[in-house]
Design an enzyme around this catalytic site. Structure first.
Site, PDB file in Angstrom:
ATOM      1  N   ASP A   6     -33.866  26.097 -52.722  1.00 23.25           N
ATOM      2  CA  ASP A   6     -33.025  27.132 -52.121  1.00 23.25           C
ATOM      3  C   ASP A   6     -33.024  28.325 -53.073  1.00 23.25           C
ATOM      4  O   ASP A   6     -33.434  28.205 -54.233  1.00 23.25           O
ATOM      5  CB  ASP A   6     -31.587  26.605 -51.942  1.00 23.25           C
ATOM      6  CG  ASP A   6     -30.643  27.675 -51.432  1.00 23.25           C
ATOM      7  OD1 ASP A   6     -30.951  28.288 -50.392  1.00 23.25           O
ATOM      8  OD2 ASP A   6     -29.598  27.937 -52.074  1.00 23.25           O
ATOM      9  N   SER A   7     -32.514  29.439 -52.594  1.00 18.16           N
ATOM     10  CA  SER A   7     -32.418  30.622 -53.447  1.00 18.16           C
ATOM     11  C   SER A   7     -31.410  30.427 -54.586  1.00 18.16           C
ATOM     12  O   SER A   7     -31.439  31.165 -55.563  1.00 18.16           O
ATOM     13  CB  SER A   7     -32.001  31.822 -52.600  1.00 18.16           C
ATOM     14  OG  SER A   7     -30.800  31.517 -51.911  1.00 18.16           O
ATOM     15  N   TYR A  38     -31.831  35.713 -51.828  1.00 18.25           N
ATOM     16  CA  TYR A  38     -33.094  36.031 -51.150  1.00 18.25           C
ATOM     17  C   TYR A  38     -32.826  36.880 -49.890  1.00 18.25           C
ATOM     18  O   TYR A  38     -33.710  37.568 -49.409  1.00 18.25           O
ATOM     19  CB  TYR A  38     -33.804  34.742 -50.693  1.00 18.25           C
ATOM     20  CG  TYR A  38     -34.511  33.944 -51.771  1.00 18.25           C
ATOM     21  CD1 TYR A  38     -34.425  34.273 -53.127  1.00 18.25           C
ATOM     22  CD2 TYR A  38     -35.294  32.843 -51.419  1.00 18.25           C
ATOM     23  CE1 TYR A  38     -35.081  33.510 -54.082  1.00 18.25           C
ATOM     24  CE2 TYR A  38     -35.960  32.085 -52.371  1.00 18.25           C
ATOM     25  CZ  TYR A  38     -35.851  32.412 -53.697  1.00 18.25           C
ATOM     26  OH  TYR A  38     -36.515  31.651 -54.644  1.00 18.25           O
ATOM     27  N   GLY A  39     -31.595  36.755 -49.380  1.00 22.95           N
ATOM     28  CA  GLY A  39     -31.282  37.281 -48.044  1.00 22.95           C
ATOM     29  C   GLY A  39     -31.404  38.784 -47.876  1.00 22.95           C
ATOM     30  O   GLY A  39     -31.424  39.278 -46.762  1.00 22.95           O
ATOM     31  N   CYS A  69     -33.150  26.661 -47.810  1.00 26.87           N
ATOM     32  CA  CYS A  69     -32.656  28.029 -47.632  1.00 26.87           C
ATOM     33  C   CYS A  69     -33.061  28.549 -46.251  1.00 26.87           C
ATOM     34  O   CYS A  69     -34.240  28.505 -45.890  1.00 26.87           O
ATOM     35  CB  CYS A  69     -33.308  28.866 -48.730  1.00 26.87           C
ATOM     36  SG  CYS A  69     -32.952  30.608 -48.648  1.00 26.87           S
ATOM     37  N   ASN A  70     -32.096  29.046 -45.499  1.00 25.62           N
ATOM     38  CA  ASN A  70     -32.398  29.569 -44.153  1.00 25.62           C
ATOM     39  C   ASN A  70     -33.308  30.792 -44.234  1.00 25.62           C
ATOM     40  O   ASN A  70     -34.198  30.963 -43.406  1.00 25.62           O
ATOM     41  CB  ASN A  70     -31.105  29.960 -43.432  1.00 25.62           C
ATOM     42  CG  ASN A  70     -30.285  28.751 -43.052  1.00 25.62           C
ATOM     43  OD1 ASN A  70     -30.304  28.320 -41.912  1.00 25.62           O
ATOM     44  ND2 ASN A  70     -29.588  28.174 -44.007  1.00 25.62           N
ATOM     45  N   THR A  71     -33.062  31.632 -45.234  1.00 28.51           N
ATOM     46  CA  THR A  71     -33.872  32.844 -45.359  1.00 28.51           C
ATOM     47  C   THR A  71     -35.332  32.475 -45.645  1.00 28.51           C
ATOM     48  O   THR A  71     -36.250  32.983 -44.996  1.00 28.51           O
ATOM     49  CB  THR A  71     -33.314  33.733 -46.503  1.00 28.51           C
ATOM     50  OG1 THR A  71     -31.941  34.012 -46.223  1.00 28.51           O
ATOM     51  CG2 THR A  71     -34.080  35.011 -46.621  1.00 28.51           C
ATOM     52  N   GLU A 149     -19.196  32.540 -52.758  1.00 26.83           N
ATOM     53  CA  GLU A 149     -19.502  32.265 -54.174  1.00 26.83           C
ATOM     54  C   GLU A 149     -18.353  32.671 -55.091  1.00 26.83           C
ATOM     55  O   GLU A 149     -18.245  32.175 -56.215  1.00 26.83           O
ATOM     56  CB  GLU A 149     -20.824  32.937 -54.566  1.00 26.83           C
ATOM     57  CG  GLU A 149     -21.982  32.259 -53.845  1.00 26.83           C
ATOM     58  CD  GLU A 149     -23.341  32.534 -54.446  1.00 26.83           C
ATOM     59  OE1 GLU A 149     -23.447  33.232 -55.464  1.00 26.83           O
ATOM     60  OE2 GLU A 149     -24.325  32.021 -53.866  1.00 26.83           O
ATOM     61  N   CYS A 181     -27.089  29.991 -42.414  1.00 28.08           N
ATOM     62  CA  CYS A 181     -27.119  30.326 -43.835  1.00 28.08           C
ATOM     63  C   CYS A 181     -26.415  29.199 -44.571  1.00 28.08           C
ATOM     64  O   CYS A 181     -25.395  28.677 -44.095  1.00 28.08           O
ATOM     65  CB  CYS A 181     -26.396  31.651 -44.081  1.00 28.08           C
ATOM     66  SG  CYS A 181     -26.183  32.038 -45.827  1.00 28.08           S
ATOM     67  N   THR A 182     -26.969  28.838 -45.726  1.00 28.48           N
ATOM     68  CA  THR A 182     -26.452  27.689 -46.469  1.00 28.48           C
ATOM     69  C   THR A 182     -24.952  27.754 -46.769  1.00 28.48           C
ATOM     70  O   THR A 182     -24.290  26.733 -46.880  1.00 28.48           O
ATOM     71  CB  THR A 182     -27.189  27.592 -47.818  1.00 28.48           C
ATOM     72  OG1 THR A 182     -27.244  28.908 -48.395  1.00 28.48           O
ATOM     73  CG2 THR A 182     -28.576  27.029 -47.648  1.00 28.48           C
ATOM     74  N   HIS A 183     -24.441  28.979 -46.924  1.00 27.63           N
ATOM     75  CA  HIS A 183     -23.039  29.129 -47.336  1.00 27.63           C
ATOM     76  C   HIS A 183     -22.041  29.030 -46.187  1.00 27.63           C
ATOM     77  O   HIS A 183     -20.859  28.809 -46.413  1.00 27.63           O
ATOM     78  CB  HIS A 183     -22.834  30.481 -48.010  1.00 27.63           C
ATOM     79  CG  HIS A 183     -23.558  30.645 -49.313  1.00 27.63           C
ATOM     80  ND1 HIS A 183     -24.909  30.448 -49.449  1.00 27.63           N
ATOM     81  CD2 HIS A 183     -23.101  30.999 -50.542  1.00 27.63           C
ATOM     82  CE1 HIS A 183     -25.258  30.678 -50.704  1.00 27.63           C
ATOM     83  NE2 HIS A 183     -24.187  31.010 -51.389  1.00 27.63           N
TER      84      HIS A 183
HETATM   85  N1  DGL Z   1     -29.559  30.440 -49.198  1.00 28.92           N
HETATM   86  C1  DGL Z   1     -29.568  31.653 -48.414  1.00 28.92           C
HETATM   87  C2  DGL Z   1     -29.745  31.324 -46.941  1.00 28.92           C
HETATM   88  O1  DGL Z   1     -29.484  30.226 -46.502  1.00 28.92           O
HETATM   89  C3  DGL Z   1     -28.300  32.440 -48.636  1.00 28.92           C
HETATM   90  C4  DGL Z   1     -28.200  33.100 -49.981  1.00 28.92           C
HETATM   91  C5  DGL Z   1     -29.279  34.131 -50.196  1.00 28.92           C
HETATM   92  O2  DGL Z   1     -29.273  35.206 -49.568  1.00 28.92           O
HETATM   93  O3  DGL Z   1     -30.156  33.860 -50.992  1.00 28.92           O
HETATM   94  O4  DGL Z   1     -30.149  32.175 -46.198  1.00 28.92           O
END
Ligand code: DGL
Length: 262
Positions: A6-7, A38-39, A69-71, A149, A181-183
């Site tokens: 993940d990012s 990463y987003g 990571c979704n991105t 975060e 998105c993971t969060h």
């Molecule tokens: N992990 C990223 C996602 O799921 C979110 C955080 C990021 O932007 O890196 O898209």
């Protein structure tokens, strides 16, 4: 061993679900905290980072890779599969799309994610490839990541931000919403409240874990190399005290984070 990247720390929500559904397997996690988020990065940068993350996990002995990571799933999954054709990859978008299609009755689906994920149009593409008649309504919610975060999950202004982001989606009468998105699963209650109680929220982590489980039950040859004979490993490209706090909170257990920088 199952490799997950993940990012940053968000992918730990995916790890948590995998540990819950697949307790017999060993995992190695890599969170690219030095280069997160990463987003809001460009396509080329996200692909380059995802390649390096994957290579690192393969070097550690990963036999399958979960793009937590979704991105990275939205932008880099195709490039990764092309570069590493013999490795089974699991992204967090495909199973979420299937789940959302399955539960929707009115064929009006919502998706929220980072700017890069939403701008990629991946959900629209994946849904329209296979399923006709669905309408997709999406919204980038970039402020959710830093709010989570900061651990400002219960603050009144987080509710205000959520209302602002979700107001237009609410008017679209969607009946399911992908938390892309993971969060976002950590904001589940607020999101549910603002989007409406009847909307079914889809957490990609649950569905990717189910997908991996199904895959492994059909690939017994891989089982041995993934089994839980050693401890799980957690690597990050940057480690700070705040990050260690987040890791322990999100994972619900203490771990020994290790540093890997590129
Ligand atoms: N992990 C990223 C996602 O799921 C979110 C955080 C990021 O932007 O890196 O898209």
């Amino acid at each position: 061993m199952i490799g997950i990247f993940d990012s940053g720390v968000g992918g730990l929500t995916v790890v948590r679900e995998i540990l819950k559904q697949l307790p017999d397997y060993q995992i190695t996690y890599f969170g690219d905290t030095a280069r997160a988020p990463y987003g809001n990065k460009s396509r080329d940068t996200i692909i380059q980072y995802a390649m390096q993350d994957t290579q690192f996990l393969l070097n550690q002995g990963a036999k399958i890779i979960v793009i937590g990571c979704n991105t990275a799933s939205a932008i880099a999954a195709d490039a990764l599969k092309k570069k590493f054709p013999t490795i089974p990859f699991f992204d967090v978008i495909t199973p979420a799309v299937s789940a959302s299609i399955k539960v929707s009755k009115n064929k009006r689906l919502g998706v929220i994610g980072t700017r890069a994920t939403i701008d990629s149009g991946i959900y629209e593409k994946k849904i329209k490839e296979k399923h006709q008649g669905f309408q997709i309504f999406s919204k980038a919610c970039p402020l959710f990541v830093p709010l989570v975060e900061e651990n400002w999950i219960k603050q009144p202004f987080t509710k205000v931000v959520a209302r602002k982001y979700l107001y237009t989606l609410r008017l679209k009468q969607i009946d399911s919403l992908i938390l892309g998105c993971t969060h976002y699963p950590l904001l589940r209650d607020i999101i549910q409240n603002k989007i409406g109680k009847k909307v079914i929220l889809i957490d990609p982590a649950e569905h990717v874990a189910m997908d991996i489980k199904r895959f492994l039950s059909e690939h017994s040859d891989l089982e041995e190399s993934l089994s839980n004979s050693q401890q799980h490993q957690f690597y990050f490209s940057d480690i700070t005290p705040h990050l260690i706090d987040l890791i322990h909170k999100w994972l619900g257990q203490k771990i020994n984070p290790r540093l890997h920088s590129f």
